[in-house]
Design a protein around this motif. Sequence first.
Motif, short mmCIF file in Angstrom:
data_model
loop_
_atom_site.label_atom_id
_atom_site.label_comp_id
_atom_site.label_asym_id
_atom_site.label_seq_id
_atom_site.Cartn_x
_atom_site.Cartn_y
_atom_site.Cartn_z
N MET A 90 32.51 -58.53 25.06
CA MET A 90 32.61 -58.03 23.70
C MET A 90 31.36 -58.39 22.90
SD MET A 90 35.35 -56.33 22.92
CE MET A 90 37.12 -56.19 22.93
N LYS A 91 30.87 -59.58 23.08
CA LYS A 91 29.68 -60.01 22.35
C LYS A 91 28.45 -59.24 22.82
CE LYS A 91 31.32 -64.51 20.90
NZ LYS A 91 31.01 -65.93 20.72
N TRP A 92 28.35 -59.03 24.13
CA TRP A 92 27.22 -58.24 24.63
C TRP A 92 27.29 -56.82 24.08
CZ3 TRP A 92 26.82 -53.67 27.25
CH2 TRP A 92 25.52 -53.33 27.67
N ASP A 93 28.47 -56.25 24.09
CA ASP A 93 28.65 -54.88 23.62
C ASP A 93 28.23 -54.73 22.16
OD1 ASP A 93 29.85 -52.14 24.15
OD2 ASP A 93 31.04 -52.78 22.42
N ALA A 94 28.64 -55.69 21.35
CA ALA A 94 28.30 -55.62 19.92
C ALA A 94 26.81 -55.80 19.68
CB ALA A 94 29.07 -56.70 19.17
N ALA A 95 26.15 -56.57 20.56
CA ALA A 95 24.73 -56.87 20.36
C ALA A 95 23.81 -55.83 20.98
CB ALA A 95 24.41 -58.25 20.94
#
Length: 498
Positions: free
Chosen positions: A68-73
């Motif tokens: 999720m964090k990779w996707d948002a970034a």
Amino acid sequence: MRMPDFGDRGRHAARHTDAVNRRRGVAAIGAATAAVTLAAVTQLSGVASAGSIAASTQFYVYPSSSVMKWDAANPGDSREPAIAAQIAAQPQGIWFSNYSPSTVQSDASTITTAAAAAGKTPVLVMYNIPNRDCGGASAGGAPDTTSYKTYIQSFANGLGAHPVIVILEPDSLALQTCLSAAQASDRDAALAFAGQAIHTADPSAKVYMDAGHSNWNSASAQAAALNAASVKTSADGIFSNVSNFMATSDEVNYDKQVLSALGNPSNLHIVVDTSRNGNGPASGDPWCDPSGRALGQTPTANTGDSQVDAYLWVKPPGESDGCADAAGTFDPALAYALITNGPSHSASPTPSASASPSPSASPSKSPSSSPSASASPSASPSHSPSSSPSASASSGGCHVTYAVQSEWAGGFTAAVTITSAKAVNGWTVTYHYGGDQKVTSAWGATASQSGANVTLTNVSYDASIAAGATLTGVGMQGTWTSSDAAPSSFTLNGVACN
């Protein structure tokens, strides 16, 4: 919730006490889920219930997972739409592998409260048993049994009266070769206590104990280990294939054999990790970030089999086993490969070649980092990391490094980086081993070998290297017999780099 310092839950060099039986891997921090409601499950305090979880159960997507964090970034990454739709949108295990007694209760409460508010069931993976990983690359956990029981009680107290699935201590029963009889007995008692404590604190909880996988211990041996840990009275069932790649049908058949050896108790059911088993195991069954693997059955409690409670993604797809990257690191290249290697890859957007598909390791405030597969030999490594073979070659046009990440008697994993002064669209690297190493699998490249000469060729997503950029995320696993001397004679697209 804190990210543990888990330098090596990749278990890449010390986890296979029996290298034939124990190619496995454990998995991961993180999570992600689909949607919908959940039918709560009832249980007698301290005693497992007789019913399987409802087929309508939906699992919780953890918003702070690494994917999720990779996707948002990375909204502009060409792989992002496929990763968001096919991985981030699916529920995955949330690992508690960082021994943090002061925060574990609040960590558990935060997750279960949020999941209950969303009408979902979280999948929590407890991984803190003393003597974890037999002191290998994934060593850690509670310092002793007494501390572990206190820690588990705090964890249980944080669950609330919410539906939750607890995957209790991967490898704890399949791997006990380092334990004395007294230590094994203490572990069995600790696991039995854990199951009872969780059920007493949260009657809606479901607890599953370790069954290894179908290519590890025999069904009768695994049943005996489960029986010693009081599985019939402390758990709701067994789990298998965590972080591994065995076919779902093989796991279900094996797990049913284990239950049969236990006398087919009506209150015990099955959970299988299907996160990366879409193509089954790789040839030779390498455990650490093998190429060619694919996503498996998406998480569901609607299994169509009364003995199988759920197919779950216990190991978050895309999180490294410790070879392509540090264990637990989310690597978009690994994640995208799991998508494109599967039967539905034609529907996935094709990424444009990027200058450097190096893994993204966004920081996380998760209860744990992602443990990963371990296949360590019983023998200790013949070289310390500081003396492991490595090589670096460069010229005005290119620079190639080869560094061993882990090494043990008869095996190794290594990483390769490539820097080119000129822009490259499609690359081939060759080198010559100084010993008798044999490459058995690779990631971020396809590998071929003739004698001591190895050829690495790009895969679709890492074909391009921008001028002056460095390509990472390429590596291999292999074997050696008498010598593992560092390689030499590197070339990039036929041009010598030394």
